[in-house]
Write a protein that holds these residues in place. Sequence first.
Motif, mmCIF file in Angstrom:
data_model
loop_
_atom_site.group_PDB
_atom_site.id
_atom_site.type_symbol
_atom_site.label_atom_id
_atom_site.label_comp_id
_atom_site.label_asym_id
_atom_site.label_seq_id
_atom_site.Cartn_x
_atom_site.Cartn_y
_atom_site.Cartn_z
ATOM 1 N N HIS A 229 85.516 50.908 29.381
ATOM 2 C CA HIS A 229 85.009 51.555 30.586
ATOM 3 C C HIS A 229 85.633 51.799 31.960
ATOM 4 O O HIS A 229 85.422 52.621 32.287
ATOM 5 C CB HIS A 229 83.662 50.216 30.306
ATOM 6 C CG HIS A 229 83.229 50.078 31.740
ATOM 7 N ND1 HIS A 229 83.037 50.003 33.201
ATOM 8 C CD2 HIS A 229 81.907 51.122 31.545
ATOM 9 C CE1 HIS A 229 82.373 49.904 33.460
ATOM 10 N NE2 HIS A 229 81.815 51.639 33.047
ATOM 11 N N LYS A 232 87.584 54.660 31.492
ATOM 12 C CA LYS A 232 86.477 56.344 31.366
ATOM 13 C C LYS A 232 86.527 56.293 32.822
ATOM 14 O O LYS A 232 85.853 57.307 33.101
ATOM 15 C CB LYS A 232 85.486 55.231 30.828
ATOM 16 C CG LYS A 232 84.381 56.307 30.325
ATOM 17 C CD LYS A 232 83.186 56.282 29.063
ATOM 18 C CE LYS A 232 82.088 56.398 30.313
ATOM 19 N NZ LYS A 232 80.474 55.966 29.595
ATOM 20 N N ALA A 236 87.375 59.548 34.671
ATOM 21 C CA ALA A 236 86.283 60.526 35.208
ATOM 22 C C ALA A 236 87.533 60.665 36.743
ATOM 23 O O ALA A 236 86.664 61.674 37.466
ATOM 24 C CB ALA A 236 85.275 60.480 35.427
ATOM 25 N N VAL A 237 87.870 60.117 38.100
ATOM 26 C CA VAL A 237 87.786 60.298 38.991
ATOM 27 C C VAL A 237 89.005 60.901 38.911
ATOM 28 O O VAL A 237 89.126 62.037 39.525
ATOM 29 C CB VAL A 237 87.960 58.534 39.981
ATOM 30 C CG1 VAL A 237 88.832 59.572 40.967
ATOM 31 C CG2 VAL A 237 87.411 57.967 39.817
ATOM 32 N N HIS A 239 89.550 63.240 36.655
ATOM 33 C CA HIS A 239 89.119 64.432 36.311
ATOM 34 C C HIS A 239 88.810 65.266 36.832
ATOM 35 O O HIS A 239 89.130 66.773 37.696
ATOM 36 C CB HIS A 239 88.122 64.296 35.077
ATOM 37 C CG HIS A 239 87.502 65.594 34.570
ATOM 38 N ND1 HIS A 239 86.710 66.278 34.821
ATOM 39 C CD2 HIS A 239 88.016 66.315 33.753
ATOM 40 C CE1 HIS A 239 86.705 67.375 34.421
ATOM 41 N NE2 HIS A 239 87.189 67.560 33.149
ATOM 42 N N SER A 240 87.708 64.737 38.020
ATOM 43 C CA SER A 240 87.704 65.113 39.483
ATOM 44 C C SER A 240 88.304 65.768 40.311
ATOM 45 O O SER A 240 88.246 66.733 40.701
ATOM 46 C CB SER A 240 86.695 64.561 40.655
ATOM 47 O OG SER A 240 85.132 63.937 39.757
ATOM 48 N N CYS A 241 89.656 64.825 40.908
ATOM 49 C CA CYS A 241 91.157 65.526 41.679
ATOM 50 C C CYS A 241 91.402 66.720 40.386
ATOM 51 O O CYS A 241 91.411 67.273 42.029
ATOM 52 C CB CYS A 241 91.946 64.753 41.316
ATOM 53 S SG CYS A 241 91.082 62.951 42.491
ATOM 54 N N THR A 243 89.840 68.649 38.827
ATOM 55 C CA THR A 243 88.892 70.245 38.911
ATOM 56 C C THR A 243 89.390 71.323 40.171
ATOM 57 O O THR A 243 89.252 72.092 40.216
ATOM 58 C CB THR A 243 87.695 69.934 38.672
ATOM 59 O OG1 THR A 243 87.904 68.924 37.320
ATOM 60 C CG2 THR A 243 86.917 70.824 38.738
ATOM 61 N N VAL A 244 89.688 70.076 41.568
ATOM 62 C CA VAL A 244 89.144 70.321 42.891
ATOM 63 C C VAL A 244 90.366 71.099 42.948
ATOM 64 O O VAL A 244 90.874 72.050 43.677
ATOM 65 C CB VAL A 244 89.184 68.749 43.668
ATOM 66 C CG1 VAL A 244 90.087 69.377 45.209
ATOM 67 C CG2 VAL A 244 88.639 67.999 43.963
ATOM 68 N N LYS A 247 90.809 74.663 40.182
ATOM 69 C CA LYS A 247 89.629 75.511 41.495
ATOM 70 C C LYS A 247 89.864 76.331 42.213
ATOM 71 O O LYS A 247 89.043 76.934 43.148
ATOM 72 C CB LYS A 247 87.779 74.584 41.698
ATOM 73 C CG LYS A 247 87.151 74.376 40.133
ATOM 74 C CD LYS A 247 86.004 74.194 40.388
ATOM 75 C CE LYS A 247 85.180 74.500 39.566
ATOM 76 N NZ LYS A 247 83.266 73.424 39.812
ATOM 77 N N ILE A 249 90.205 75.276 45.294
ATOM 78 C CA ILE A 249 89.091 75.558 45.992
ATOM 79 C C ILE A 249 90.261 74.891 48.220
ATOM 80 O O ILE A 249 89.750 75.463 49.052
ATOM 81 C CB ILE A 249 88.515 73.999 46.379
ATOM 82 C CG1 ILE A 249 87.143 73.756 45.673
ATOM 83 C CG2 ILE A 249 87.639 74.030 48.065
ATOM 84 C CD1 ILE A 249 86.746 73.343 44.395
ATOM 85 N N LEU A 250 91.080 73.773 47.832
ATOM 86 C CA LEU A 250 92.428 74.163 48.512
ATOM 87 C C LEU A 250 92.959 75.256 49.359
ATOM 88 O O LEU A 250 93.670 74.543 50.231
ATOM 89 C CB LEU A 250 92.295 72.499 49.215
ATOM 90 C CG LEU A 250 91.544 71.809 48.863
ATOM 91 C CD1 LEU A 250 91.969 69.597 48.336
ATOM 92 C CD2 LEU A 250 90.386 71.261 50.170
ATOM 93 N N ASN A 276 84.209 57.792 24.955
ATOM 94 C CA ASN A 276 82.793 57.581 24.669
ATOM 95 C C ASN A 276 82.683 57.343 23.166
ATOM 96 O O ASN A 276 82.039 56.937 23.542
ATOM 97 C CB ASN A 276 82.688 59.341 24.966
ATOM 98 C CG ASN A 276 82.397 59.731 26.303
ATOM 99 O OD1 ASN A 276 81.947 58.374 27.273
ATOM 100 N ND2 ASN A 276 81.925 60.821 27.086
ATOM 101 N N PHE B 15 86.826 59.019 44.412
ATOM 102 C CA PHE B 15 86.453 59.804 43.799
ATOM 103 C C PHE B 15 85.304 60.464 44.781
ATOM 104 O O PHE B 15 84.838 62.192 44.568
ATOM 105 C CB PHE B 15 85.533 59.232 43.106
ATOM 106 C CG PHE B 15 84.124 60.092 42.246
ATOM 107 C CD1 PHE B 15 84.283 60.377 40.869
ATOM 108 C CD2 PHE B 15 82.456 59.570 42.157
ATOM 109 C CE1 PHE B 15 82.738 61.144 40.447
ATOM 110 C CE2 PHE B 15 81.884 59.981 42.219
ATOM 111 C CZ PHE B 15 82.152 60.768 41.001
ATOM 112 N N ALA B 18 87.165 63.686 45.970
ATOM 113 C CA ALA B 18 87.126 65.252 45.260
ATOM 114 C C ALA B 18 85.832 65.341 45.229
ATOM 115 O O ALA B 18 85.572 66.877 45.367
ATOM 116 C CB ALA B 18 87.773 64.429 43.588
ATOM 117 N N LEU B 22 84.651 69.285 45.975
ATOM 118 C CA LEU B 22 83.753 70.473 45.550
ATOM 119 C C LEU B 22 82.364 70.479 45.573
ATOM 120 O O LEU B 22 81.863 71.422 45.094
ATOM 121 C CB LEU B 22 83.657 69.579 43.310
ATOM 122 C CG LEU B 22 84.660 69.235 42.656
ATOM 123 C CD1 LEU B 22 84.615 68.634 41.941
ATOM 124 C CD2 LEU B 22 85.311 70.365 42.358
#
Lengths: 443, 162
Positions: A229, A232, A236-237, A239-241, A243-244, A247, A249-250, A276, B15, B18, B22
């Motif tokens: 857990h 996981k 997730a964090v 992954h978000s970073c 992704t930034v 993409k 974006i910056l 998962n 989190f 980011a 996004l």
Amino acid sequence: MVKKVLFPDKYIVQAIRLIKIRWLVSIFLFIALFFSLYFKVPGLHIPGLLTSAIFLAFLNAVYYVWIYRTGKKCGFSCERPAKINIVVQIVFDFLMLTTILHFSGGIENPGIVFYIFHMILSGIYLKPRNAYLITLLAVFFFLALVFTEYTGMLPHYSINKYILDLTLHEPVYLFISLGLFVITSFLAAFIAVSLSEQLRVTQKLLEKSNQSLLEKDKIKDEFVQRVTHDIKGGLAVTHSCLTVVEKQILGPLTPKNAEFVEKALNRTNKLSDFINELLTLTKMRLANRFDTSKLSVSEMINNVVQNMQSDAEKKDIKLTLTLHNVTLYMNGIKVSIEEALTNLVHNAVKYTPNEGEVRVSVKKNGEKIIIEVKDTGYGIPESDHSKIFSDFFRAGNTKDIEGTGLGLSLVKAIIERHKGTINFTSKENIGTTFTVIFDAIPA
Amino acid sequence: MNEKKVLLVDDDKDFVAAQSVLLGHEGYQIFTAHSGEEGFKKAKEVKPDLIVLDVNMETQNAGFNMNRKVRNEGDLKHIPIIMLTGIETYPVTSQTLEMYNAMMASGDFDLQEVLKVGNNNSNTGVQFKDDNGKPFYLSLDSFVSKANSETGLLPEIHRLIG
């Protein structure tokens, strides 16, 4: 934690066994009486013996009705009522045995050894104190018999003239044989008691270590759940970073940098899938609550196959579903069953080379629902057959295909949770057939 | 163009950082807070169109508690809230929930997980213990698992505020 398994209570079984033996003893008594009449054996008190034999059979019928009724209604707490029945049987057996001995020679009759049986039995089934009390009671009955006959309060029916002289006129002999009888009785009881005590101790130990193993397993599962857990959440964090960055974006990335960020993202995704699956599996194992409902098997399998159709098309695999019976229902958790079935069909598609075939079929056989997933895939090497349901195991010929090795153990855990079974047959490079069987419920 | 305002409340600063980028990239105006208390103050201040709210912050149920406060606040209670969670949710039927409710009230059962009712978001709700240990049922607009925030969060935002 550990559920008590519903067995026919062992004390009830024992009580019934005693009754069965007593039927044999009664029949034997009647036959013996018949022969002694026929051969005119001297000394026996036939009317007394006949009455005793009839009464014994009658008592036995009473015991039988009693324990039969007890067994029907006692449910989980059979031990005490059954033990009371056994004790009553034993006490009345002593009385009957003493009476029968009285009518057939008293101390002269070698049948006095019959007392010993019940001493051993009570040593095994009763608490030590009660076993010794039973022994004491038998000894008391027998001593009382000998005493009353010796003093003439009761008549003595001698069956042997020689022993009559010896027993009635030789107090030393009488005393020695009585003494030996008492010693033998208590020794027999002692041996039975100590042996069964040892057994009880061993059994307790086994139960305890079994319990602690189960608890340790649970702690392990809970640990895995907590760790995965946390992983996981971290993933997730991450992954978000990523992704930034991906993409852009910056700010823009060089093509090479973009390539590596993409690799990193891919790996995070895969790791996330893996975690998962691991979580679902541990959760399945830990879950002791169930929210089951009536499920339409044909509807579920239809959804599963349809969802997998696009994956199959990508590999030009012919994926078909045959429903021999559309009104099939089972009890279960919808998401779990769908997950298990999806996993199986997905595996079949995944491990079948391009232009192969995957055939799913559902039929009913008696009260069973039989689901078959048959592919023309790589198959599972013979040497791996015993291992494919283990955690993290992947067959030797799948190294180039990505997977977590948790899929099938998850499938198995789910199916077994639903009291179903899963089996397979497989030949390398020819294909594999998985067969899942569930209990059907009425439509 | 009038940008929609989204308030992100999560104690995981990475989190939040980011997701701010996004969601900002998707055209939303982002405000952030890192605790339930701070989040509530920010909500009163900026009157966002949507709140994305983590469950486990300064306390295990800080998110649920803030959600409750927002629902009881006259000028905020219409704001849709997406609950984000890293903890395990367990979907059950409403009868089962009632049973657990009774068990928790009698102290026989210690809830480790948040129970989620219903599969469609129209009647999503959770059963949780508030900070006084009392079981409490909270009806939710949306409940998204953090690990799937990539696939789950954005569609949910679109669904609720476009």
